[in-house]
Write a protein that holds these residues in place. Structure first.
Motif, mmCIF file in Angstrom:
data_model
loop_
_atom_site.group_PDB
_atom_site.id
_atom_site.type_symbol
_atom_site.label_atom_id
_atom_site.label_comp_id
_atom_site.label_asym_id
_atom_site.label_seq_id
_atom_site.Cartn_x
_atom_site.Cartn_y
_atom_site.Cartn_z
ATOM 1 N N CYS A 284 0.805 -1.227 0.000
ATOM 2 C CA CYS A 284 0.000 0.000 0.000
ATOM 3 C C CYS A 284 0.842 1.283 0.000
ATOM 4 C CB CYS A 284 -0.985 0.004 1.162
ATOM 5 S SG CYS A 284 -2.479 -0.943 0.790
ATOM 6 N N HIS A 287 1.097 2.307 -3.452
ATOM 7 C CA HIS A 287 -0.131 2.373 -4.261
ATOM 8 C C HIS A 287 -0.608 3.799 -4.465
ATOM 9 C CE1 HIS A 287 -1.420 -2.013 -3.162
ATOM 10 N NE2 HIS A 287 -0.462 -1.966 -4.062
ATOM 11 N N HIS A 289 -3.973 4.177 -5.011
ATOM 12 C CA HIS A 289 -5.330 4.091 -4.451
ATOM 13 C C HIS A 289 -6.310 5.010 -5.149
ATOM 14 C CE1 HIS A 289 -3.457 2.413 -0.555
ATOM 15 N NE2 HIS A 289 -3.894 1.428 -1.306
ATOM 16 N N CYS A 297 -8.455 -1.830 -0.299
ATOM 17 C CA CYS A 297 -7.298 -2.417 -0.975
ATOM 18 C C CYS A 297 -6.735 -3.578 -0.154
ATOM 19 C CB CYS A 297 -6.247 -1.339 -1.196
ATOM 20 S SG CYS A 297 -4.723 -1.954 -1.916
HETATM 21 ZN ZN LIG Z 1 -3.148 -0.479 -1.285
#
Ligand SMILES: [Zn+2]
Length: 329
Positions: A284, A287, A289, A297
């Motif tokens: 993450c 990411h 997003h 996620c």
């Molecule tokens: Zn993520």
């Protein structure tokens, strides 16, 4: 139009991929493309020329990369359609335009490069706890993909190039979820093998040529270089930094900035946060997003590990295709 599929339309469009003499026409469900990419959505739904003749040319994408993208997109759709099964690629038709381009048929390869015979999802083998694929230190299913072979490092390197091509496609044709997913797959793979991407001239040049400097794909290499490779006792930092600067000054600069921050953290705290796990506890942190927020996620990575093992497998299979092709010449 919608027939027995609740949300999906079975309208097809034609995507011509590749350079003129080797271009291939691939018939694709329009909704599959529109669902994952604003680029394709406007190309086929908007008031553009492409919307009327229902075809589009992507000269800068290879057949292999586009098929990997399609396979990934289908794995999304199956999850999103609330149980309604969407027809799989068997229905998709490929019409060679001039030259009959053979599809690579992996399996009979002499080299035991990254390859797994079973394509079944790994979801069942995952523990019921809340640890996601990209947080696991070791994952037997993924480990067995590579670790037994002496050609492993070269295969690994080639698979990174494959990931890069997919990422560049996702960047060019605006598929934000695929960008995030490629990074998740790469981080899950690195965790499983305890082997993080090292700098490689071909990869770095290609990444900088095709991606913006702020790209998260490049960022992953900055982090892994700073945390894993510059700190190896057997490497000479000065030589390595010089090599990096010759390759790409901006990249070298970013690596040094990260390293400097690591040193500061080390001085200001008791522990020695010199492990990549501190910088990349899970994917993450790399990411965007833009499609799902962080919480969704995390849930998606935990519940749908087959999307990511699928990506890892596709890139490994792509390596087999490349190795085969070059062997035939
Ligand atoms: Zn993520």
């Amino acid at each position: 139009m919608a027939r027995n599929f609740l949300t999906m339309d079975l309208d097809t469009v034609t995507v011509r991929v590749g350079e003129a003499d080797t271009a291939v026409d691939i018939t694709v469900y329009r909704d599959i493309l529109s669902a994952v990419s604003p680029y394709f959505r406007s190309a086929f739904d908007g008031p553009f020329v492409e919307a009327t003749d229902r075809s589009i040319c992507l000269t800068d994408v290879t057949n292999e990369t586009f098929r990997m993208f399609l396979q990934w997109a289908h794995s999304q759709k199956c999850q999103l359609s609330n149980g309604a099964a969407f027809p799989q690629h068997a229905i998709l038709v490929q019409k060679p335009t001039r030259k009959n381009v053979e599809q690579t048929t992996p399996g009979s390869a002499e080299l035991q490069l990254p390859h797994r015979t079973s394509s079944s999802p790994d979801a069942k083998t995952l523990p019921d706890t809340t640890v996601a694929l990209d947080e696991l230190d070791e994952h037997d299913g993924l480990r067995s993909l590579y670790h037994t072979d002496p050609e492993w490092i070269n295969g690994y390197r080639l698979s990174l190039l494959s990931f890069l091509r997919l990422y560049v496609f996702a960047d060019k044709y605006n598929v934000p979820q695929l960008r995030d997913d490629v990074l998740t797959a790469m981080i899950a793979q690195s965790n499983a093998w305890n082997w993080w991407p090292d700098i490689d001239r071909e990869l770095l040049d290609s990444a900088h040529e095709n991606l913006p400097p702020s790209s998260k794909f490049i960022r992953l290499f900055v982090l892994s270089t700073a945390y894993c490779w510059l700190l190896q006792p057997e490497t000479c930092s000065a030589t390595r930094i010089r090599t990096m600067m010759e390759m790409n000054e901006e990249f070298a600069f970013d690596v040094i900035v990260v390293q400097n921050q690591m040193l500061k953290d080390k001085i200001s705290s008791e522990g020695m946060p010199l492990w990549l796990e501190d910088a990349v506890p899970n994917s993450c942190v790399l990411h965007e997003h833009r499609v799902q927020d962080a919480e969704k996620c995390r849930k998606r990575i935990r519940d749908q590990s087959q999307i990511f093992t699928g990506l890892i497998e596709m890139c490994a299979q792509d390596v087999l295709g490349i190795t085969k092709e070059s062997g035939e010449e």
